[in-house]
Motif scaffolding. Structure first.
Motif, mmCIF file in Angstrom:
data_model
loop_
_atom_site.group_PDB
_atom_site.id
_atom_site.type_symbol
_atom_site.label_atom_id
_atom_site.label_comp_id
_atom_site.label_asym_id
_atom_site.label_seq_id
_atom_site.Cartn_x
_atom_site.Cartn_y
_atom_site.Cartn_z
ATOM 1 N N THR A 1 -10.133 -0.983 2.337
ATOM 2 C CA THR A 1 -10.399 -0.029 1.266
ATOM 3 C C THR A 1 -9.207 0.182 0.343
ATOM 4 O OG1 THR A 1 -9.771 1.782 2.728
ATOM 5 C CG2 THR A 1 -12.110 1.224 2.620
ATOM 6 N N THR A 2 -8.215 -0.669 0.451
ATOM 7 C CA THR A 2 -7.034 -0.550 -0.394
ATOM 8 C C THR A 2 -7.447 -0.665 -1.861
ATOM 9 O OG1 THR A 2 -5.729 -1.606 1.324
ATOM 10 C CG2 THR A 2 -4.748 -1.483 -0.855
ATOM 11 N N THR A 3 -6.953 0.254 -2.671
ATOM 12 C CA THR A 3 -7.268 0.246 -4.088
ATOM 13 C C THR A 3 -6.410 -0.790 -4.805
ATOM 14 O OG1 THR A 3 -7.773 2.593 -4.009
ATOM 15 C CG2 THR A 3 -7.338 1.659 -6.172
ATOM 16 N N ALA A 4 -7.045 -1.570 -5.631
ATOM 17 C CA ALA A 4 -6.334 -2.519 -6.485
ATOM 18 C C ALA A 4 -6.575 -2.102 -7.931
ATOM 19 C CB ALA A 4 -6.841 -3.935 -6.250
ATOM 20 N N GLU B 1 -1.809 8.368 -11.261
ATOM 21 C CA GLU B 1 -2.885 9.122 -10.612
ATOM 22 C C GLU B 1 -3.420 8.379 -9.394
ATOM 23 O OE1 GLU B 1 -7.349 10.670 -11.720
ATOM 24 O OE2 GLU B 1 -5.863 10.515 -13.324
ATOM 25 N N ILE B 2 -3.626 7.093 -9.525
ATOM 26 C CA ILE B 2 -4.152 6.297 -8.411
ATOM 27 C C ILE B 2 -3.148 6.257 -7.264
ATOM 28 C CG2 ILE B 2 -4.853 3.982 -7.699
ATOM 29 C CD1 ILE B 2 -5.933 3.624 -10.599
ATOM 30 N N MET B 3 -1.869 6.054 -7.581
ATOM 31 C CA MET B 3 -0.840 6.000 -6.533
ATOM 32 C C MET B 3 -0.758 7.312 -5.775
ATOM 33 S SD MET B 3 2.435 3.916 -7.931
ATOM 34 C CE MET B 3 2.431 2.138 -7.969
ATOM 35 N N LEU B 4 -0.798 8.409 -6.499
ATOM 36 C CA LEU B 4 -0.692 9.711 -5.849
ATOM 37 C C LEU B 4 -1.935 10.044 -5.032
ATOM 38 C CD1 LEU B 4 1.071 11.707 -8.686
ATOM 39 C CD2 LEU B 4 2.078 10.858 -6.559
ATOM 40 N N GLU B 5 -3.104 9.739 -5.555
ATOM 41 C CA GLU B 5 -4.347 10.001 -4.820
ATOM 42 C C GLU B 5 -4.410 9.212 -3.524
ATOM 43 O OE1 GLU B 5 -7.874 9.331 -7.115
ATOM 44 O OE2 GLU B 5 -7.384 10.927 -8.536
ATOM 45 N N ASN B 6 -3.923 7.977 -3.542
ATOM 46 C CA ASN B 6 -4.019 7.090 -2.382
ATOM 47 C C ASN B 6 -2.747 7.073 -1.533
ATOM 48 O OD1 ASN B 6 -6.697 5.934 -2.856
ATOM 49 N ND2 ASN B 6 -5.748 5.168 -4.722
ATOM 50 N N GLU C 1 0.042 5.728 -2.021
ATOM 51 C CA GLU C 1 0.556 4.359 -1.953
ATOM 52 C C GLU C 1 1.855 4.249 -2.744
ATOM 53 O OE1 GLU C 1 -0.539 1.834 -0.247
ATOM 54 O OE2 GLU C 1 -2.565 2.417 0.283
ATOM 55 N N SER C 2 2.781 3.450 -2.247
ATOM 56 C CA SER C 2 4.011 3.208 -2.985
ATOM 57 C C SER C 2 3.885 1.948 -3.841
ATOM 58 C CB SER C 2 5.196 3.072 -2.037
ATOM 59 O OG SER C 2 4.978 2.019 -1.136
ATOM 60 N N ARG C 3 2.842 1.180 -3.587
ATOM 61 C CA ARG C 3 2.552 0.014 -4.423
ATOM 62 C C ARG C 3 1.054 -0.202 -4.463
ATOM 63 N NH1 ARG C 3 4.741 -5.503 -1.680
ATOM 64 N NH2 ARG C 3 6.682 -4.504 -2.217
ATOM 65 N N SER D 1 4.712 -1.161 -8.386
ATOM 66 C CA SER D 1 5.311 -0.199 -7.467
ATOM 67 C C SER D 1 5.620 1.108 -8.184
ATOM 68 C CB SER D 1 6.595 -0.775 -6.872
ATOM 69 O OG SER D 1 7.590 -0.856 -7.880
ATOM 70 N N ARG D 2 6.045 2.087 -7.406
ATOM 71 C CA ARG D 2 6.473 3.354 -8.004
ATOM 72 C C ARG D 2 7.692 3.149 -8.889
ATOM 73 N NH1 ARG D 2 5.381 7.864 -3.277
ATOM 74 N NH2 ARG D 2 3.124 7.640 -3.348
ATOM 75 N N ALA D 3 8.545 2.197 -8.544
ATOM 76 C CA ALA D 3 9.702 1.893 -9.390
ATOM 77 C C ALA D 3 9.247 1.383 -10.759
ATOM 78 C CB ALA D 3 10.609 0.871 -8.709
ATOM 79 N N ASP D 4 8.196 0.556 -10.778
ATOM 80 C CA ASP D 4 7.645 0.072 -12.044
ATOM 81 C C ASP D 4 7.064 1.229 -12.849
ATOM 82 O OD1 ASP D 4 8.198 -2.604 -11.237
ATOM 83 O OD2 ASP D 4 6.324 -2.610 -10.097
#
Length: 152
Positions: A97-100, A112-117, A119-121, A136-139
């Motif tokens: 179920t990983t979001t792409a 928004e997607i990173m924070l909801e899930n 995920e750091s990448r 990534s979050r750095a990007d």
């Protein structure tokens, strides 16, 4: 509007769904990664394998709770459990179920997607769902910095 493809990393390692647990562990160790994308034979993104998923399946106690006086027993037991699953296909342990995100998606949606899930990448796919890279979050931070500088 900035697109994901401007900020994404295009170089990454992936594993095939039919690789075995021991093969994937060796790859993770060699490239110093605790998470890898899983693809099919056509490089279509299927999900993600986290080292945490594997640990949860071999640690005899609840994940993350090992008492010091039981450490040697626990490590030996985990090694035995790993022996039992090491030839299984990695697809049995992946997170499907990983979001792409699409490489043509707007960067405004990535945070928004990173924070909801949590995920750091996020893995990046094209319109055919083929893996193209990751963001990534750095990007994301680089994008935000450029946005802030552009406003000056």
């Amino acid at each position: 509007m900035s697109l994901v493809k401007k900020y994404m990393m295009r170089t990454l390692n992936s594993v095939c769904a039919n690789e075995t647990v021991d093969q994937v562990i060796r790859i993770m160790y060699k490239i110093e990664a605790s998470v890898l994308p899983i693809v099919d034979e056509d490089n279509r993104f299927l999900g993600t394998i986290y080292s945490e998923n594997l640990l949860k399946n071999i640690l005899p106690e609840q994940y993350g709770v090992i008492e010091m006086h039981k450490l040697l027993y626990e490590v030996n037991h985990a090694a035995q459990n790993l022996q039992e699953i090491k030839k299984r296909k990695i697809k049995e342990y992946m997170s499907p179920t990983t979001t792409a995100v699409q490489e043509t998606d707007s960067m405004d949606n990535v945070a928004e997607i990173m924070l909801e899930n949590e995920e750091s990448r996020l893995y990046v796919v094209n319109h055919e769902e083929k893996l193209r890279g990751y963001i990534s979050r750095a990007d994301l931070l680089c994008y935000l910095l450029e946005m802030e500088e552009a406003e000056k």
